[in-house]
Design a protein around this motif. Structure first.
Motif, PDB file in Angstrom:
ATOM      1  N   ALA A  94      -0.129   1.783  -1.939  1.00  0.00           N
ATOM      2  CA  ALA A  94       0.250   0.373  -1.812  1.00  0.00           C
ATOM      3  C   ALA A  94      -0.815  -0.412  -1.052  1.00  0.00           C
ATOM      4  CB  ALA A  94       1.597   0.259  -1.110  1.00  0.00           C
ATOM      5  N   ARG A  95      -1.362   0.188  -0.003  1.00  0.00           N
ATOM      6  CA  ARG A  95      -2.435  -0.486   0.738  1.00  0.00           C
ATOM      7  C   ARG A  95      -3.673  -0.651  -0.134  1.00  0.00           C
ATOM      8  NH1 ARG A  95      -0.137   2.256   5.369  1.00  0.00           N
ATOM      9  NH2 ARG A  95      -1.238   4.171   4.812  1.00  0.00           N
ATOM     10  N   ARG A  96      -3.974   0.369  -0.926  1.00  0.00           N
ATOM     11  CA  ARG A  96      -5.120   0.288  -1.839  1.00  0.00           C
ATOM     12  C   ARG A  96      -4.947  -0.853  -2.833  1.00  0.00           C
ATOM     13  NH1 ARG A  96      -5.232   4.837  -6.155  1.00  0.00           N
ATOM     14  NH2 ARG A  96      -4.009   3.254  -7.268  1.00  0.00           N
ATOM     15  N   GLU A  97      -3.714  -1.064  -3.274  1.00  0.00           N
ATOM     16  CA  GLU A  97      -3.420  -2.100  -4.255  1.00  0.00           C
ATOM     17  C   GLU A  97      -3.277  -3.481  -3.619  1.00  0.00           C
ATOM     18  OE1 GLU A  97      -2.991  -1.708  -7.723  1.00  0.00           O
ATOM     19  OE2 GLU A  97      -3.931   0.223  -7.303  1.00  0.00           O
ATOM     20  N   GLY A  98      -3.274  -3.540  -2.294  1.00  0.00           N
ATOM     21  CA  GLY A  98      -3.076  -4.816  -1.615  1.00  0.00           C
ATOM     22  C   GLY A  98      -1.664  -5.346  -1.760  1.00  0.00           C
TER      23      GLY A  98
END
Length: 237
Positions: free
Chosen positions: A57-61
């Motif tokens: 989720a962090r990677r996807e923003g």
């Protein structure tokens, strides 16, 4: 506008023969369940599917919502009240609106009035949001149900025993769901079961016949025959 992901963990390997009760406080191994930001903080950076979901989720923003994180050691059935305390925050988060739900489940959770707790969790989410993309990761010792399969978009499970690939299973499930959201794939579920009761002492993938089946599942994934394949030998207790 960033996507909004609901990420939750509810896990219990229920042993219906156990003399140990399963009160709410047992979820969290004595510390009780974690809600909201505390749920995220408790499992970030761990070898769990939830941690893999958070990293993805962090990677996807994406905007991250973590309504609950709760797991307990094996023991007897939890009460309906305990179960509702864990599930209702997830329902509230889904009702508030989201683009996908990522679930870190066990697969052998039993409560006092339901033998298929995970099936109920996913079915209740599906009733709130009929078109919601839902990913679920399951323990190797899952009692897989039709309700769980029919109401999830993606299911992956551990392939090791002792379980050391929990993060890997979560990463696979999460990545597949994001690819589905992006329109790159359209996952289709296929499943089956045999009327066999396998000894839990022979579930290790290093042993036959489990090892041969797990190796075949890995081969199918590596060759691109399927997106994900999992052997779930069940939990007979």
């Amino acid at each position: 506008m960033p996507r909004r992901y609901v990420i939750a963990l509810i896990k219990h390997e229920t042993n219906t023969f156990s003399p140990l009760a399963t009160p709410l406080a047992s979820f969290g191994h004595g510390n009780g369940p974690a809600f909201g930001d505390a749920a995220r903080e408790r499992f970030a950076g761990t070898n769990t599917p939830m941690a893999a979901y958070l990293d993805l989720a962090r990677r996807e923003g994406a905007e991250i919502v973590t309504p609950v994180a709760a797991e307990s050691w094996p023991s007897n059935k939890a009460s309906r009240q305990t179960f509702e305390t864990l599930v209702q925050p997830v329902e509230t988060a889904v009702r508030a609106g989201c683009d996908a739900v990522f679930l870190d489940l066990h697969g052998a959770m039993v409560i006092e009035d339901c033998d298929d707790a995970e099936g109920e969790i996913v079915t209740r989410i599906r009733c709130i949001a009929p078109r919601m993309p839902i990913a679920a990761t399951l323990d190797y010792h899952t009692n897989l149900s039709r309700e769980l399969v029919e109401n999830a978009t993606v299911i992956t499970g551990y392939k090791t025993y002792p379980h050391i690939d929990m993060y890997e299973a979560g990463h696979l499930a999460g990545d597949l769901l994001v690819r589905a959201l992006d329109g790159q794939i359209e996952p289709v579920m296929a499943w089956g079961w045999k009327p066999l009761l396998a000894s839990i002492m022979r579930h290790a993938p290093e042993d036959g016949p489990s090892g041969d089946i797990v190796a075949y599942a890995r081969q199918m994934e590596a060759n691109g025959i399927v997106l994900a394949a999992t052997l779930l030998p069940s939990f007979p207790h």
